[in-house]
Scaffold this active site. Structure first.
Site, PDB file in Angstrom:
ATOM      1  CG  ASP A  15     -20.150  14.171  10.743  1.00 41.45           C
ATOM      2  OD1 ASP A  15     -21.381  14.402   9.952  1.00 41.45           O
ATOM      3  OD2 ASP A  15     -20.322  13.684  11.909  1.00 41.45           O
ATOM      4  CB  SER A  49     -22.674  17.805   7.433  1.00 40.01           C
ATOM      5  OG  SER A  49     -23.943  17.305   8.068  1.00 40.01           O
ATOM      6  CB  ALA A  50     -25.891  13.303   6.492  1.00 36.21           C
ATOM      7  CG  ASP A 222     -20.241  10.822  14.795  1.00 34.83           C
ATOM      8  OD1 ASP A 222     -20.386  11.508  13.825  1.00 34.83           O
ATOM      9  OD2 ASP A 222     -21.281  10.561  15.498  1.00 34.83           O
ATOM     10  CG  ASN A 225     -22.816   9.482   7.518  1.00 35.98           C
ATOM     11  OD1 ASN A 225     -22.298   9.216   8.851  1.00 35.98           O
ATOM     12  ND2 ASN A 225     -23.132  10.721   7.246  1.00 35.98           N
TER      13      ASN A 225
END
Length: 273
Positions: A15, A49-50, A222, A225
């Site tokens: 992430d 990642s988002a 972390d 999601n």
């Protein structure tokens, strides 16, 4: 999964915010060096990642990473040369319905619409948008869904709000759209994607494509999601800055993102010689 002695991964997934990046939004020298060491040894490194691709590319460029990209929490997967390997989005008409509910039922929420390359907002002067532009080092465009071609897909709708409005907004949107993938990425950010989208499915897709067994993979995250991804890989590592509720469910919690958590986990696992 508990730490293993001399674990030799074939792939590493990380992430970005709160994980790969410190609170100063940079990759620490120790973490960057460790990733380069592993990729030089043939280990597949993937940023998961988002964020949108445009919000990920500056990190790749600054750190000279040669890596794959999982963007929008799995709705879009790119190879090392930024070619699309996979994409699953929401139709423009369905996205319009979601925006309509947000505007009518969640007045404290700022919506953002992402396609593979564009980031559309209603008002660029919104404080949440201004902050996000600073963090991801890219620029939004004021507009509406009507400005998009019907042939495009919406890869993600991002909801921004103050933390006090997050839980009720999430509950309401899950009630209205149970068929969609909805995940909280921070106390103020809520991600909405097509049904079945999450980081774990993207990891499985990429590993299957590259013929890498999941048992030979490590992932770092972390927040909520990241949960499915951390549970799917051979060794899921939670950052020390993760919410305390998540930490209760993980046996391997490394140092925080400001304490070289990724590097420290590599050392504990015996990944770095």
């Amino acid at each position: 999964m508990k730490p293993l002695s001399s674990f030799k991964p074939q792939a590493v997934f990380s992430d970005i915010d709160g994980t790969l990046l410190t609170s100063e939004h940079v990759v620490s020298p120790l973490t960057s060096s460790a990733i380069h060491t592993l990729t030089d040894q043939g280990v597949l490194f993937t940023i998961s990642s988002a964020r949108s691709p445009s919000g990920i590319r500056p990190i790749i460029k600054k750190n000279d990473f040669h890596c794959c990209t999982i963007a929008f929490s799995g709705a879009l997967i790119l190879d090392e040369d930024q070619n699309i390997l996979y994409e699953k989005g929401i139709s423009i008409s369905d996205a319009s319905k979601i925006i309509d509910v947000i505007e009518k039922k969640c007045p404290h929420v700022t919506w953002n619409v992402f396609t593979s390359e564009d980031w559309i907002v209603k008002d660029r002067t919104d404080p949440h948008v201004i902050h996000e532009e600073t963090v991801v080092e890219t620029t939004s465009i004021e507009g509406s869904l009507q400005s998009l071609s019907d042939t495009l897909m919406v890869d993600k709708i991002l909801c921004m709000c103050d933390s006090e409005y997050m839980s009720p907004s999430e509950t309401l949107l899950r009630k209205y759209f149970p068929e969609l993938s909805i995940a909280r990425s921070s106390d103020s950010l809520l991600e909405i994607m097509a049904g079945g989208i999450n980081k774990a499915e993207a990891v499985r897709y990429l590993c299957d494509l590259r013929k890498i067994p999941l048992t030979s993979t490590i992932a770092f995250g972390d927040n909520y999601n990241d949960l499915e991804m951390l549970e799917a890989v051979g060794c899921g590592v939670l950052m020390g800055n993760a919410p305390s509720e998540l930490q209760k469910h993980f046996s391997f919690v490394t140092k925080s993102n400001d304490q070289d958590g990724i590097f420290q986990a590599f050392k504990e696992l015996g990944v770095l010689n």
